[in-house]
Enzyme design. Structure first.
Site, PDB file in Angstrom:
ATOM      1  N   ASN A 170       0.832  -1.209   0.000  1.00  0.00           N
ATOM      2  CA  ASN A 170       0.000   0.000   0.000  1.00  0.00           C
ATOM      3  C   ASN A 170       0.865   1.257   0.000  1.00  0.00           C
ATOM      4  OD1 ASN A 170      -2.867  -0.525  -0.108  1.00  0.00           O
ATOM      5  ND2 ASN A 170      -2.612  -1.666   1.794  1.00  0.00           N
ATOM      6  N   ARG A 222       3.351   0.231  25.880  1.00  0.00           N
ATOM      7  CA  ARG A 222       2.957   0.779  24.580  1.00  0.00           C
ATOM      8  C   ARG A 222       2.963   2.303  24.589  1.00  0.00           C
ATOM      9  NH1 ARG A 222      -2.069  -0.071  22.687  1.00  0.00           N
ATOM     10  NH2 ARG A 222      -2.953  -0.728  24.677  1.00  0.00           N
ATOM     11  N   ILE A 249      -1.123  -1.968  17.913  1.00  0.00           N
ATOM     12  CA  ILE A 249      -2.345  -1.353  18.423  1.00  0.00           C
ATOM     13  C   ILE A 249      -1.935  -0.081  19.147  1.00  0.00           C
ATOM     14  CG2 ILE A 249      -4.292  -1.583  19.995  1.00  0.00           C
ATOM     15  CD1 ILE A 249      -4.250  -4.587  19.458  1.00  0.00           C
ATOM     16  N   LEU A 250      -2.434   1.049  18.671  1.00  0.00           N
ATOM     17  CA  LEU A 250      -2.010   2.347  19.188  1.00  0.00           C
ATOM     18  C   LEU A 250      -2.770   2.716  20.459  1.00  0.00           C
ATOM     19  CD1 LEU A 250      -1.910   4.091  15.720  1.00  0.00           C
ATOM     20  CD2 LEU A 250       0.080   3.378  17.055  1.00  0.00           C
ATOM     21  N   ASN A 264      -6.321   4.560   8.317  1.00  0.00           N
ATOM     22  CA  ASN A 264      -5.981   3.142   8.296  1.00  0.00           C
ATOM     23  C   ASN A 264      -6.810   2.473   7.212  1.00  0.00           C
ATOM     24  OD1 ASN A 264      -4.682   0.739   9.240  1.00  0.00           O
ATOM     25  ND2 ASN A 264      -6.611   0.152  10.217  1.00  0.00           N
ATOM     26  N   HIS A 266      -8.532  -1.345   6.076  1.00  0.00           N
ATOM     27  CA  HIS A 266      -8.912  -2.660   6.583  1.00  0.00           C
ATOM     28  C   HIS A 266      -9.442  -3.503   5.428  1.00  0.00           C
ATOM     29  CE1 HIS A 266     -10.173  -5.602   9.551  1.00  0.00           C
ATOM     30  NE2 HIS A 266     -11.334  -5.690   8.913  1.00  0.00           N
ATOM     31  N   VAL A 301     -10.457  -0.426  17.702  1.00  0.00           N
ATOM     32  CA  VAL A 301      -9.893  -0.945  16.455  1.00  0.00           C
ATOM     33  C   VAL A 301     -10.979  -1.091  15.388  1.00  0.00           C
ATOM     34  CG1 VAL A 301      -8.717  -2.911  15.385  1.00  0.00           C
ATOM     35  CG2 VAL A 301      -8.040  -2.141  17.670  1.00  0.00           C
ATOM     36  N   ASP A 302     -10.659  -0.598  14.171  1.00  0.00           N
ATOM     37  CA  ASP A 302     -11.524  -0.723  12.990  1.00  0.00           C
ATOM     38  C   ASP A 302     -12.899  -0.093  13.194  1.00  0.00           C
ATOM     39  OD1 ASP A 302      -9.469  -2.171  11.785  1.00  0.00           O
ATOM     40  OD2 ASP A 302     -10.267  -4.097  12.462  1.00  0.00           O
TER      41      ASP A 302
END
Length: 360
Positions: A170, A222, A249-250, A264, A266, A301-302
């Site tokens: 990408n 993290r 994973i932020l 992002n 997906h 997430v997502d």
């Protein structure tokens, strides 16, 4: 001139004409003086003319400096627009009676000014414009060779960082899209990876893009790692962050700092089939349509607002590899499209987390 850089040519200070011009104004030989500044020849000379008058210039009668031809050639600027924007080598224009013209030129040259007889005053008649230029195309006559710097593309648009962990397909799609002459909305200033030696770093280096590796190992948590990444982005003056296979994973704090400026992608049509094994979920569910989604990043997430989706068919005989490769094709279209929308401010995230689209 030979040995002069483009920067020095463009930043050369304006000439001060007082020494040569004031005596001519005082003794009456020069009737009016027009300083050619912003607005070029076409908009400055009319300031000293009555509405009934016009001037006809002859572009063959003065030296058009190479820097103006470089601007015209490198920027593809039309001759008429050059005359409306730049002085094209005429820093000022004096208007005088014909009997004084030659003595004025001699006096200006004696005062160390380049000077020429460049045209005549005439009745405006039916002309719309008050400045008419014979051989105007000479203003854009190509140089025999462009300076090396003129052939180099100047980065434009939003400053983008791409975060990766792997092969960077990408990333390559975005690099290729931004390399198009029409792509002036963004440029990549940093490719950052949490893993050394990955193919994505090679892609960036081949494209001349700065790279940085910040391994996630050795940090206590993290949050500490994300802080280090954030510092790298700030140091590069990044405006938009693109996650392209960044397998981290932020933290909520990091996402909050880049909210509305981080994308992002997906490999499913969200909100269906979230998580890291989207293709397996698609095949297990037996659906006949899948695809990809580019979205704003949220702490969950997502779950961010959807910007672009592209769909592909899912065939009954598809393997995991079949579906993955088919979706990759549309990912390479969707991600550059979404980046363009964000960089040109045609899409934004509002305070409620909703996606708002605006016309271009």
């Amino acid at each position: 001139q030979e040995g002069t850089t483009l920067g020095r040519a463009l930043l050369a200070p304006t000439k001060i004409y007082c020494k040569g011009v004031l005596p001519l104004m005082r003794d009456g030989r020069a009737k009016v003086f027009a300083h050619i500044t912003g607005g070029g020849l076409l908009e400055n000379i009319p300031r000293v003319l009555t509405k009934e008058l016009a001037v006809r210039l002859d572009a063959k009668q003065w030296d058009i400096l190479p820097v103006f031809r470089w601007l015209a050639q490198g920027g593809r600027v039309a001759a008429h627009e050059m005359a409306r924007t730049f002085n094209c080598g005429l820093g000022a224009v004096l208007i005088a009676s014909p009997q004084h013209a030659n003595s004025i030129v001699a006096s200006l040259k004696a005062a160390d000014h380049a000077a020429w007889l460049v045209g005549k005053v005439q009745s405006r008649g039916d002309h719309t414009e008050q400045v008419l230029i014979n051989d105007i195309e000479r203003l854009t006559q190509p140089l025999a060779t462009l300076p090396e710097q003129a052939t180099q593309r100047v980065p434009a648009g939003k400053r983008v960082a791409v975060l990766i962990s792997g092969s960077g397909t990408n990333l390559q799609a975005i690099i290729d899209d931004l390399a198009k002459p029409s792509s002036r909305h963004a440029h990549i200033v940093l490719v950052l990876s949490n893993k050394d030696g990955v193919r994505g770093l090679e892609r960036a280096e081949k494209a001349g893009i700065p790279t940085q590796v910040i391994s996630h190992k050795g940090f206590k948590d993290r949050a500490e790692y994300d802080e280090k990444v954030h510092e790298a982005l700030v140091a590069a003056n990044v405006e938009i962050v693109v996650l392209a296979g960044f397998m981290r994973i932020l933290t909520e704090g990091f996402v909050a700092r880049w909210q509305g400026r981080m994308l992002n992608i997906h490999p499913s049509l969200l909100p269906s089939f979230r998580g890291h094994n989207a293709h397996e979920q698609v095949l297990a569910a037996g659906v006949r349509l899948s695809g990809c989604t580019v979205h704003f990043v949220e702490p969950e997430v997502d779950a961010g607002g959807i910007i672009v989706q592209r769909s592909v068919a899912v065939h009954p005989t598809d393997t995991l590899d079949d579906l993955q490769e088919r979706v990759k094709v549309v990912e390479h279209v969707a991600y550059p499209e979404a980046l363009r929308l964000l960089a040109t401010e045609q899409v934004r995230r509002n305070d409620n987390g909703r996606v708002v689209f605006t016309s271009s």
